[in-house]
Design an enzyme around this catalytic site. Structure first.
Site, PDB file in Angstrom:
ATOM      1  N   GLU A   8      -5.338   3.467   6.087  1.00  0.00           N
ATOM      2  CA  GLU A   8      -5.014   3.291   4.666  1.00  0.00           C
ATOM      3  C   GLU A   8      -5.653   4.430   3.870  1.00  0.00           C
ATOM      4  OE1 GLU A   8      -5.731  -0.690   3.052  1.00  0.00           O
ATOM      5  OE2 GLU A   8      -6.333   0.230   1.152  1.00  0.00           O
TER       6      GLU A   8
ATOM      7  N   CYS B 124     -11.073  -0.603   2.637  1.00  0.00           N
ATOM      8  CA  CYS B 124     -10.478  -0.807   3.965  1.00  0.00           C
ATOM      9  C   CYS B 124     -10.015   0.514   4.559  1.00  0.00           C
ATOM     10  CB  CYS B 124      -9.298  -1.772   3.879  1.00  0.00           C
ATOM     11  SG  CYS B 124      -9.842  -3.456   3.568  1.00  0.00           S
TER      12      CYS B 124
ATOM     13  N   ARG C 108       0.826  -1.221   0.000  1.00  0.00           N
ATOM     14  CA  ARG C 108       0.000   0.000   0.000  1.00  0.00           C
ATOM     15  C   ARG C 108       0.861   1.273   0.000  1.00  0.00           C
ATOM     16  NH1 ARG C 108      -2.558  -3.593  -0.919  1.00  0.00           N
ATOM     17  NH2 ARG C 108      -4.530  -4.292  -0.063  1.00  0.00           N
TER      18      ARG C 108
HETATM   19  C1  LIG Z   1     -15.913  -1.140  -2.309  1.00  0.00           C
HETATM   20  C2  LIG Z   1     -14.432  -0.858  -2.317  1.00  0.00           C
HETATM   21  C3  LIG Z   1     -13.530  -1.902  -2.421  1.00  0.00           C
HETATM   22  C4  LIG Z   1     -12.154  -1.662  -2.421  1.00  0.00           C
HETATM   23  N1  LIG Z   1     -11.299  -2.714  -2.516  1.00  0.00           N
HETATM   24  C5  LIG Z   1      -9.967  -2.482  -2.509  1.00  0.00           C
HETATM   25  C6  LIG Z   1      -9.042  -3.582  -2.618  1.00  0.00           C
HETATM   26  O1  LIG Z   1      -9.421  -4.730  -2.746  1.00  0.00           O
HETATM   27  N2  LIG Z   1      -7.713  -3.297  -2.599  1.00  0.00           N
HETATM   28  C7  LIG Z   1      -7.234  -2.015  -2.471  1.00  0.00           C
HETATM   29  O2  LIG Z   1      -6.011  -1.821  -2.455  1.00  0.00           O
HETATM   30  N3  LIG Z   1      -8.088  -0.970  -2.379  1.00  0.00           N
HETATM   31  C8  LIG Z   1      -9.423  -1.165  -2.394  1.00  0.00           C
HETATM   32  N4  LIG Z   1     -10.284  -0.099  -2.302  1.00  0.00           N
HETATM   33  C9  LIG Z   1      -9.755   1.253  -2.173  1.00  0.00           C
HETATM   34  C10 LIG Z   1      -9.566   1.999  -3.509  1.00  0.00           C
HETATM   35  O3  LIG Z   1     -10.463   1.529  -4.499  1.00  0.00           O
HETATM   36  C11 LIG Z   1      -8.156   1.887  -4.057  1.00  0.00           C
HETATM   37  O4  LIG Z   1      -7.225   2.383  -3.116  1.00  0.00           O
HETATM   38  C12 LIG Z   1      -7.989   2.656  -5.383  1.00  0.00           C
HETATM   39  O5  LIG Z   1      -6.769   2.321  -5.952  1.00  0.00           O
HETATM   40  C13 LIG Z   1      -8.067   4.176  -5.209  1.00  0.00           C
HETATM   41  O6  LIG Z   1      -8.145   4.756  -6.502  1.00  0.00           O
HETATM   42  P1  LIG Z   1      -8.932   6.127  -6.739  1.00  0.00           P
HETATM   43  O7  LIG Z   1      -8.826   6.498  -8.150  1.00  0.00           O
HETATM   44  O8  LIG Z   1     -10.297   6.021  -6.191  1.00  0.00           O
HETATM   45  O9  LIG Z   1      -8.050   7.117  -5.851  1.00  0.00           O
HETATM   46  P2  LIG Z   1      -8.571   8.325  -4.971  1.00  0.00           P
HETATM   47  O10 LIG Z   1      -9.367   7.795  -3.837  1.00  0.00           O
HETATM   48  O11 LIG Z   1      -9.194   9.363  -5.810  1.00  0.00           O
HETATM   49  O12 LIG Z   1      -7.181   8.863  -4.404  1.00  0.00           O
HETATM   50  C14 LIG Z   1      -6.398   8.066  -3.545  1.00  0.00           C
HETATM   51  C15 LIG Z   1      -5.001   8.703  -3.430  1.00  0.00           C
HETATM   52  O13 LIG Z   1      -4.353   8.587  -4.692  1.00  0.00           O
HETATM   53  C16 LIG Z   1      -3.921   9.868  -5.126  1.00  0.00           C
HETATM   54  N5  LIG Z   1      -4.060   9.934  -6.582  1.00  0.00           N
HETATM   55  C17 LIG Z   1      -5.148   9.553  -7.323  1.00  0.00           C
HETATM   56  N6  LIG Z   1      -4.892   9.763  -8.630  1.00  0.00           N
HETATM   57  C18 LIG Z   1      -3.640  10.289  -8.717  1.00  0.00           C
HETATM   58  C19 LIG Z   1      -2.825  10.736  -9.795  1.00  0.00           C
HETATM   59  N7  LIG Z   1      -3.248  10.691 -11.062  1.00  0.00           N
HETATM   60  N8  LIG Z   1      -1.601  11.235  -9.500  1.00  0.00           N
HETATM   61  C20 LIG Z   1      -1.156  11.285  -8.232  1.00  0.00           C
HETATM   62  N9  LIG Z   1      -1.880  10.885  -7.164  1.00  0.00           N
HETATM   63  C21 LIG Z   1      -3.102  10.395  -7.405  1.00  0.00           C
HETATM   64  C22 LIG Z   1      -4.848  10.861  -4.439  1.00  0.00           C
HETATM   65  O14 LIG Z   1      -4.241  12.141  -4.319  1.00  0.00           O
HETATM   66  C23 LIG Z   1      -5.058  10.194  -3.096  1.00  0.00           C
HETATM   67  O15 LIG Z   1      -4.007  10.520  -2.222  1.00  0.00           O
HETATM   68  C24 LIG Z   1     -11.677  -0.321  -2.306  1.00  0.00           C
HETATM   69  C25 LIG Z   1     -12.595   0.731  -2.238  1.00  0.00           C
HETATM   70  C26 LIG Z   1     -13.951   0.484  -2.230  1.00  0.00           C
HETATM   71  C27 LIG Z   1     -14.916   1.635  -2.160  1.00  0.00           C
END
Ligand SMILES: Cc1cc2nc3c(=O)[nH]c(=O)nc-3n(C[C@H](O)[C@H](O)[C@H](O)COP(=O)(O)OP(=O)(O)OC[C@H]3O[C@@H](n4cnc5c(N)ncnc54)[C@H](O)[C@@H]3O)c2cc1C
Length: 310
Positions: free
Chosen positions: A303, A231, A181
């Site tokens: 996280e 999580c 992570r």
């Molecule tokens: C139902 C559900 C299930 C999930 N299951 C998992 C799982 O199995 N495993 C897991 O690891 N996670 C899981 N997650 C969490 C999440 O989906 C992941 O962490 C995902 O990768 C976040 O991506 P995002 O685009 O939504 O990022 P965001 O939530 O929009 O941002 C997260 C972080 O990434 C940074 N960021 C985003 N895009 C960029 C970019 N282009 N450049 C620089 N920084 C950036 C943001 O600034 C922020 O700090 C889950 C979430 C939900 C709601």
């Protein structure tokens, strides 16, 4: 204050997080791909000059810098919780989402949904099955090295294009750039991921389809349906028990503050039952941490990313 036409004011953030909480952003920029002549070029530097999303990233960054605003880069918002008071800076919403094949590689823009990559199994594009049902973008998955069902996102990363505040640069994957992570982007908060080159394995599409469905069903059977951000805590390195199990063993499933609740299905998922506030989730986070610390001597670490004043 003069600002670019794609920057908007006072935009409510609750709709931009899967948790559905949070106040307004003072400034909000939608970064989108608008095709211009040359943006299809395979030469990265030609595209850099021509594709308007590169220009928008630079302009938005310049605007924030000139006006002393903090920047928050937002993907799908599936790992962030915005404060009830919102964010007093500029949110850069990464909406460019083109994915295309380049020989045997996949080139994905930062705003592409990981779930859209997974559906490429129709082309026999394997190796991505474990990410089925992951709700985030490529940028978000790289930033936090999203992991699930035996895989982590950096397993498929080869090269990343990003903006460092002055220049667009490329980074070739090396082992020290990612961990559980964690990625090098967490140590360099000013870096904005714009595109990635990903590898995949050519496989029988029937086999990939089957495995993708299996993972999607597994995920659905384990995770709550109500809005969440996945999580809340990382699994602690000092224990073989997951954060979810530790919270469960403290008897906290179903614990509720206002409309925020620790899920009955998975204790590391905190859900919004409708109309919850960020402060309710903060209270639940404090409760879970103090119970786990008292019972097991383990300090859970978040996280999720907290944005704004908490
Ligand atoms: C139902 C559900 C299930 C999930 N299951 C998992 C799982 O199995 N495993 C897991 O690891 N996670 C899981 N997650 C969490 C999440 O989906 C992941 O962490 C995902 O990768 C976040 O991506 P995002 O685009 O939504 O990022 P965001 O939530 O929009 O941002 C997260 C972080 O990434 C940074 N960021 C985003 N895009 C960029 C970019 N282009 N450049 C620089 N920084 C950036 C943001 O600034 C922020 O700090 C889950 C979430 C939900 C709601």
């Amino acid at each position: 204050m003069k600002f670019p036409d794609f920057v908007r004011r006072n935009i409510p953030l609750a709709g931009y997080s899967t948790l559905g909480v949070g106040g307004p952003a003072d400034y909000f920029a939608d970064i989108k791909r608008i095709e211009t002549d040359g943006s299809e070029s395979e030469d990265y530097h030609i595209r850099e000059a021509k594709a308007t999303f590169f220009v928008s990233v630079c302009e938005a960054h310049k605007f924030a810098k000139e006006n002393g605003l903090d920047i928050f880069v937002l993907g799908r918002g599936s790992n962030v919780m915005f404060a009830d008071s919102g964010f007093r800076g500029l949110v850069l919403h990464m909406g460019m989402s083109r994915v295309h094949f380049q020989n045997d590689k996949l080139i994905a823009e930062a705003g592409a949904l990981v779930s859209d990559l997974v559906t490429l199994y129709e082309n026999g594009c394997g190796g991505l099955e474990c990410f089925a049902g992951l709700p985030g973008t490529v940028g978000g998955a790289i930033y936090g090295n999203a992991g699930c069902f035996g895989g982590q996102f950096w397993d498929i990363v080869e090269k990343i294009m990003f903006f460092d505040g002055e220049y667009f640069r490329t980074l070739k994957k090396r082992p020290e750039m990612f961990g559980y992570r964690w990625s090098i982007f967490k140590d360099n908060p000013g870096w904005i991921i714009v595109e990635a080159r990903l590898k995949f394995k050519l496989k029988d599409s029937g086999q990939v389809t089957k495995e993708t469905k299996r993972i999607r069903n597994l995920r659905q059977s384990k995770q709550p349906k109500s809005p969440s951000v996945g999580c809340i805590f990382k699994n602690p390195a000092e224990s073989t028990l997951s954060a979810g199990l530790l919270i469960d063993l403290c008897g906290l499933k179903g614990k509720r503050i206002g409309s925020a609740m620790i899920s009955h299905e998975h204790a590391n998922f905190f859900v919004n039952l409708g109309g919850a506030k960020a402060r309710d989730f903060i209270e639940l986070i404090k409760i879970a941490k103090s119970h786990v610390l008292k019972k097991f001597g383990i300090l859970l670490k978040e996280e999720i990313i907290l944005v704004g004043d908490f």
